[in-house]
Design an enzyme around this catalytic site. Structure first.
Site, PDB file in Angstrom:
ATOM      1  N   GLU A 209      27.062  85.277  25.040  1.00  0.00           N
ATOM      2  CA  GLU A 209      26.422  84.132  25.424  1.00  0.00           C
ATOM      3  C   GLU A 209      25.024  83.972  25.082  1.00  0.00           C
ATOM      4  O   GLU A 209      24.073  83.798  26.221  1.00  0.00           O
ATOM      5  CB  GLU A 209      26.524  84.116  27.005  1.00  0.00           C
ATOM      6  CG  GLU A 209      28.021  83.658  27.458  1.00  0.00           C
ATOM      7  CD  GLU A 209      28.382  83.294  28.958  1.00  0.00           C
ATOM      8  OE1 GLU A 209      27.500  83.436  29.760  1.00  0.00           O
ATOM      9  OE2 GLU A 209      29.564  82.940  28.882  1.00  0.00           O
TER      10      GLU A 209
ATOM     11  N   GLU B  53      36.037  84.065  27.246  1.00  0.00           N
ATOM     12  CA  GLU B  53      35.897  83.794  28.819  1.00  0.00           C
ATOM     13  C   GLU B  53      36.544  82.568  29.126  1.00  0.00           C
ATOM     14  O   GLU B  53      36.145  81.544  28.801  1.00  0.00           O
ATOM     15  CB  GLU B  53      34.690  83.915  29.107  1.00  0.00           C
ATOM     16  CG  GLU B  53      33.771  85.405  29.051  1.00  0.00           C
ATOM     17  CD  GLU B  53      32.545  85.547  29.684  1.00  0.00           C
ATOM     18  OE1 GLU B  53      32.296  84.778  30.594  1.00  0.00           O
ATOM     19  OE2 GLU B  53      32.017  86.265  28.989  1.00  0.00           O
TER      20      GLU B  53
HETATM   21  O1  AHR Z   1      32.610  86.554  33.706  1.00  0.00           O
HETATM   22  C1  AHR Z   1      31.392  86.539  34.311  1.00  0.00           C
HETATM   23  C2  AHR Z   1      30.163  85.988  33.441  1.00  0.00           C
HETATM   24  O2  AHR Z   1      30.299  84.795  32.969  1.00  0.00           O
HETATM   25  C3  AHR Z   1      30.094  86.698  32.268  1.00  0.00           C
HETATM   26  O3  AHR Z   1      29.558  88.123  32.463  1.00  0.00           O
HETATM   27  C4  AHR Z   1      29.058  85.956  31.433  1.00  0.00           C
HETATM   28  O4  AHR Z   1      29.294  86.176  30.044  1.00  0.00           O
HETATM   29  C5  AHR Z   1      29.683  84.686  31.849  1.00  0.00           C
HETATM   30  O5  AHR Z   1      28.431  83.630  32.244  1.00  0.00           O
END
Ligand code: AHR
Length: 510
Positions: free
Chosen positions: A173, A291
């Site tokens: 990210e 994610e």
């Molecule tokens: O999954 C929780 C968080 O969400 C992770 O660490 C991050 O990559 C995202 O913002």
């Protein structure tokens, strides 16, 4: 008369199933590692401190890959802290989650855990506060054959065989201002390209994931992908997508979250293919949805704001070790949304070739644990486990003829969504369905005579009359799948009635 008509035919093929679609994610965050997968002294812990009750649930969940060690955590991580004798490992501050990291679990221990669970380890390198040299060192330590300094260090630390990690994320990210060391798309794209090229000099067989946007609401969404791939297209294999959904008080829109995911995929594919055309490349970039989940972010945002306010006011703020963080308790409605997101990723499997449910244990997770106590399945466990167990062979995107329902966020959306798989070798098929209607059941006719798989082996539905029903420590089996009644017509079609707010899976054979 059924209100929805679905036609499942072999020509609706999307792609052969890649089991990397059923990945998950373990971050050094909250009680995911410490108190989640690892709890020495727990009655089920083995000699390495791994909870075997959690291992059993991970196996039942059907997870293929596990991304590690972050997430936001990775952008401050020094991998060297987590290898070698445990008594020498430093305790450090983790700026991402305002905690202390003891480093009692590191790469070698986590790799051992992946062997125990039979999952593929997918690693992320730190491109927030570190760079090319550290990424290459980590690669050599992880995968090197004995005979070089870092590979020999791994051997001396008790892992004689290379860990053999094939899939590597180039940071996490990097577009997000919350990310330690976040960058502009040009800055990150150049660093990712140079790091990826160096890693492929070491091993051209690696599969590299470049960071896409942290979400579709990021101001640079789309442009970020185009710019980053403009730099890194030739060295990467996947671009990441991250998406979290929550109920903002409008359940109809929440139930249609997968519409956003579908549009997200279209935007990223468009950006990637635009760069492909400009470069005249014959390689297509795949998407790694590494994610995705339902996550009520509000709880964490309140804590973050309080920490910042306390620090500004000069009040001492603790840096705890493995506190309870992001421990969302999921409802049956959340599980229906999770099931629908899986349906979308199956339907778009021609481009979404890998995915990671974020996360695996305790932290926005399908598996929960109590210290010294039991482990249990959240509602969201079931659609993931059933889809992973039943999907096989070729993924199909069936045609759906159905009414729509209005939503404030996405306009009119179909009340039912569906994906299917068919395995030529075994003659087995599976159909996955979601009913987004809140007020009434939906009757569905599924025409699959052309698949030749019309014998119902089993059918499962996830539904509860209370859309807020949850599984908890006190009541861990409040929500579980129930049998779904299916009728086979003379012409080989299936008739089912999907309850309101439900997700279903039907297993079929020849
Ligand atoms: O999954 C929780 C968080 O969400 C992770 O660490 C991050 O990559 C995202 O913002």
């Amino acid at each position: 008369m059924p209100t929805v008509s679905i036609s499942v035919r072999p020509e609706h093929a999307v792609a052969r199933l890649d089991r990397r679609l059923f990945g998950s994610f373990v971050e050094h965050l909250g009680r995911c590692v410490y108190g989640g997968i690892y709890e020495p002294g727990h009655p089920s812990a083995d000699e390495d401190g791994f909870r075997r009750d959690v291992v059993d649930l991970v196996t039942e969940l059907g997870v293929s890959t596990v991304r590690y060690p972050g997430g936001n955590f990775v952008s401050g991580y020094r991998w060297e802290d987590g290898v070698g004798p445990r008594e020498n490992r430093p305790v450090r501050r983790d700026l991402a989650w305002h905690v202390r990291e003891t480093n009692q679990i590191g790469l070698d221990e986590f790799a051992a855990w992946t062997r125990l669970t039979g999952v593929e380890l997918m690693m992320a390198v730190n491109l927030g506060t570190r760079g090319i040299a550290e990424a290459l060192d980590l690669l050599e330590y992880t995968n090197g054959e004995p005979g070089t300094a870092l590979a020999d260090q791994r051997v001396a630390n008790g892992s004689p065989a290379p860990h053999g990690v094939r899939m590597w994320c180039l940071g996490n990210e990097m577009d997000g201002p919350w990310q330690t060391g976040y960058m502009t798309a040009d800055e990150y794209g150049r660093l990712a390209a140079r790091t990826g090229a160096a890693m492929k000099q070491a091993d051209s067989g690696l599969q590299l994931v470049v960071c896409g946007s942290s979400g579709s609401s990021m101001p640079t969404f789309g442009e970020w992908e185009r710019t980053v791939l403009g730099h890194a297209y030739d060295v990467v294999d996947y671009i990441s997508c991250h998406a979290y959904y929550q109920d903002h008080g409008d359940r109809a829109s929440f139930l249609a979250s997968s519409v956003d995911m579908d549009r997200f995929i279209t935007t990223v594919v468009t950006a990637a293919d635009h760069v492909q055309q400009l470069r005249g490349s014959d390689r297509q970039i795949a998407l790694s949805f590494d994610e995705w989940n339902v996550w009520d972010l509000t709880g964490w945002q309140v804590i973050e704001a309080q920490v910042a306010a306390d620090e500004k006011a000069g009040r001492a703020v603790p840096w705890p070790i493995a506190p309870r963080q992001l421990e969302d308790t999921y409802t049956v409605t959340d599980a229906v949304v999770v099931g629908s997101l899986l349906i979308t990723m199956l339907r778009r499997h021609d481009r979404v070739r890998a995915a990671s449910l974020a996360q695996l244990v305790n932290v926005i997770a399908p598996i929960m644990t109590e210290p010294g106590g039991p482990a249990w399945r959240q509602t969201t466990f079931y659609p993931f486990a059933l889809t992973s167990r039943l999907a096989a062979g070729t993924v199909l995107a069936p045609l759906v003829d159905c009414p729509t329902m209005p939503t404030a966020t996405f306009g009119d959306v179909p009340v039912v969504d569906v994906a299917a798989t068919f395995d030529d070798e075994t003659g087995r098929a599976a159909v996955f369905l979601v009913n987004r209607r809140q007020d009434a059941p939906t009757s569905v006719r599924i025409d699959l005579a052309e698949l030749g798989a019309t014998r119902v082996v089993a059918a499962h539905v996830l539904h509860d009359d209370d859309p807020t029903a949850q599984n908890t420590l006190a009541d861990p089996d409040r929500v579980t799948p129930a049998p779904l009644v299916c009728t086979v017509t003379d012409d080989g079609a299936l008739l089912v009635e999907l309850p309101p707010i439900s997700w279903a899976a039907i297993e079929l054979a020849r």
